[in-house]
Write a protein that holds these residues in place. Structure first.
Motif, PDB file in Angstrom:
ATOM      1  N   ASP A 154       0.841  -1.398   0.034  1.00  0.00           N
ATOM      2  CA  ASP A 154       0.067   0.064  -0.048  1.00  0.00           C
ATOM      3  C   ASP A 154       0.826   1.177   0.032  1.00  0.00           C
ATOM      4  OD1 ASP A 154      -2.084  -1.595   0.143  1.00  0.00           O
ATOM      5  OD2 ASP A 154      -2.383  -1.332   2.364  1.00  0.00           O
ATOM      6  N   GLN A 155       1.794   1.196   0.801  1.00  0.00           N
ATOM      7  CA  GLN A 155       2.524   2.278   0.893  1.00  0.00           C
ATOM      8  C   GLN A 155       3.782   2.603  -0.378  1.00  0.00           C
ATOM      9  OE1 GLN A 155       4.899   2.911   4.783  1.00  0.00           O
ATOM     10  NE2 GLN A 155       3.060   2.041   5.786  1.00  0.00           N
ATOM     11  N   HIS A 156       4.325   1.609  -0.898  1.00  0.00           N
ATOM     12  CA  HIS A 156       5.398   1.625  -1.835  1.00  0.00           C
ATOM     13  C   HIS A 156       5.096   0.874  -3.180  1.00  0.00           C
ATOM     14  CE1 HIS A 156       7.541   3.689   1.461  1.00  0.00           C
ATOM     15  NE2 HIS A 156       7.386   2.795   2.316  1.00  0.00           N
ATOM     16  N   LEU A 157       4.786  -0.331  -2.908  1.00  0.00           N
ATOM     17  CA  LEU A 157       5.008  -1.056  -4.239  1.00  0.00           C
ATOM     18  C   LEU A 157       4.190  -0.543  -5.226  1.00  0.00           C
ATOM     19  CD1 LEU A 157       6.623  -3.390  -5.363  1.00  0.00           C
ATOM     20  CD2 LEU A 157       4.881  -4.877  -4.557  1.00  0.00           C
ATOM     21  N   VAL A 158       2.616  -0.098  -4.811  1.00  0.00           N
ATOM     22  CA  VAL A 158       2.040   0.286  -6.038  1.00  0.00           C
ATOM     23  C   VAL A 158       2.605   1.376  -6.547  1.00  0.00           C
ATOM     24  CG1 VAL A 158      -0.332   1.291  -6.333  1.00  0.00           C
ATOM     25  CG2 VAL A 158      -0.278  -0.714  -4.736  1.00  0.00           C
ATOM     26  N   LYS A 159       3.055   2.300  -6.052  1.00  0.00           N
ATOM     27  CA  LYS A 159       3.853   3.571  -6.587  1.00  0.00           C
ATOM     28  C   LYS A 159       4.755   3.265  -7.459  1.00  0.00           C
ATOM     29  CE  LYS A 159       6.007   7.979  -5.303  1.00  0.00           C
ATOM     30  NZ  LYS A 159       6.267   8.614  -4.273  1.00  0.00           N
ATOM     31  N   ILE A 160       5.689   2.239  -7.115  1.00  0.00           N
ATOM     32  CA  ILE A 160       6.851   1.840  -7.779  1.00  0.00           C
ATOM     33  C   ILE A 160       6.441   1.208  -9.269  1.00  0.00           C
ATOM     34  CG2 ILE A 160       8.836   0.280  -8.062  1.00  0.00           C
ATOM     35  CD1 ILE A 160       9.238   0.672  -5.144  1.00  0.00           C
ATOM     36  N   VAL A 161       5.573   0.465  -8.874  1.00  0.00           N
ATOM     37  CA  VAL A 161       4.917  -0.376 -10.164  1.00  0.00           C
ATOM     38  C   VAL A 161       4.163   0.463 -11.137  1.00  0.00           C
ATOM     39  CG1 VAL A 161       3.027  -1.895 -11.043  1.00  0.00           C
ATOM     40  CG2 VAL A 161       4.936  -2.457  -9.233  1.00  0.00           C
ATOM     41  N   ASN A 162       3.410   1.660 -10.594  1.00  0.00           N
ATOM     42  CA  ASN A 162       2.697   2.443 -11.624  1.00  0.00           C
ATOM     43  C   ASN A 162       3.450   3.524 -12.123  1.00  0.00           C
ATOM     44  OD1 ASN A 162       0.249   0.939 -11.234  1.00  0.00           O
ATOM     45  ND2 ASN A 162      -0.313   2.086  -9.610  1.00  0.00           N
TER      46      ASN A 162
END
Length: 344
Positions: A154-162
């Protein structure tokens, strides 16, 4: 089915350690795996091309005669990793960079404390055709250890991937339904490795009836509902999931202490235990994809051409193994019966 032959598998996540321990860990992996992604969290960590090349030479010196085993090297991301470090690593044959949040696991104190500062590095990894391998847990002490994987998504991986759509990301050693669901629904170029212990065990196996330090690993074993979710995704045959043992050796006294080390040393039995799991799931037809095909395809590497054969044959894992130093190490699943065996 009492025998199965598959293309020789690869291990897409493991720890060899260093020094004399290589004489134990490298042959144990080379007995059945053709290649392995080698984790860089040594002391000091493998943070650049020069250190990766030196470490590769030490590993190669421990490969048994006649073996074609190939170590695939990674570098360890820190807050000081530069774009130039990534380009030099690529030129030296390094295939991926590993991101540990600082303090997340064994020898991760030099890991990343500020992900936002590393986005230029992530962009360069994508541009160079290198992969980002992620230990996906937050390290805030107020967050329950059983929730840290979901919080990282929720905090990091969604942002990196997107934010970097052309970056290939491997979510290492996933442990939760949340992670399995995230990977299954993520864009192309996102995949995950799964360990034997997280398919075979849940937190009861670590805590019920007494603390079992040799089942302690990070990310920590979760409740049975998460274990079942992982078993379901490997049974599905999805190419987003592949074999990564996270085999992580520690001498016995370092596991059985007042502050025991995290890690399960599974190299001695990994392919046999994965086969046992797939047999239990009535999914032996999915084993070759998980063990031998999906990882190579995701990394953009050729599939292996030789094969291994496993037979239904009961055997018992040793209670301990003697390291070259003279210290014992307790392998994962020590003293327990395994129902499949690698054919010599």
């Amino acid at each position: 089915m009492d025998q199965i032959t598959i293309i020789r598998p690869d291990d897409w996540h493991l720890h060899f350690r260093d020094g004399d321990m290589l004489q134990e860990t490298v042959p144990a992996t080379a007995r059945c795996f053709a290649r392995a992604i080698v984790m860089p969290n040594l002391v000091p960590p493998v943070i650049n091309a020069e250190l990766a090349v030196d470490y590769r030479r030490r590993i190669e010196a421990a490969i048994p005669a006649g073996s074609n085993f190939t170590p695939l090297m990674t570098i360890y991301l820190t807050d000081k990793t530069s774009v130039e470090d990534i380009r030099a690593a690529k030129a030296a044959g390094v295939v991926a960079a590993k991101m540990y949040p600082a303090g997340a696991t064994t020898n991760s104190d030099s890991g990343v404390s500020s992900l936002d500062s590393l986005y230029p590095v992530f962009e360069t990894l994508a541009d160079e055709g290198m992969l980002l391998l992620v230990h996906g847990e937050v390290t805030q002490k107020h967050i329950d250890i059983f929730d840290r994987e979901k919080e990282f998504i929720d905090q990091h991986l969604v942002k990196i991937v997107n934010k970097i759509p052309h970056l290939k990301v491997v979510f290492e050693h996933i442990t939760t339904k949340d992670a399995a669901d995230f990977v299954m629904s993520a864009r192309e170029g996102v995949a995950a490795t799964i360990t034997p212990q997280h398919l075979m065990l849940n937190r009861n196996d670590m805590l019920d009836g007494g603390i079992r330090p040799h089942n302690y690993c990070l990310p920590v074993l979760k409740r049975s509902t998460h274990q079942e979710a992982l078993r379901e995704v490997v049974k599905s045959g999805s190419s987003k999931f592949f074999l990564g043992t996270d085999s992580a050796p520690h001498a016995q006294h370092r596991k059985e202490s007042s502050c025991g080390c995290a890690g399960c040393y599974s190299a001695w039995s990994a392919i046999e235990l994965y086969t046992q799991v797939f047999d239990e799931l009535d999914a032996l037809d999915k084993l070759e994809g998980f063990a031998s095909l999906h990882g190579a395809d995701f990394y953009g590497l050729p599939r292996n051409t030789d094969t291994i054969t496993l037979v239904r044959d009961e055997w018992v894992l040793p209670e301990s193994i003697m390291l070259p130093s003279g210290e014992p190490i307790v392998p994962f699943y020590a003293g327990k019966q395994v129902s499949w065996k690698l054919k010599a």
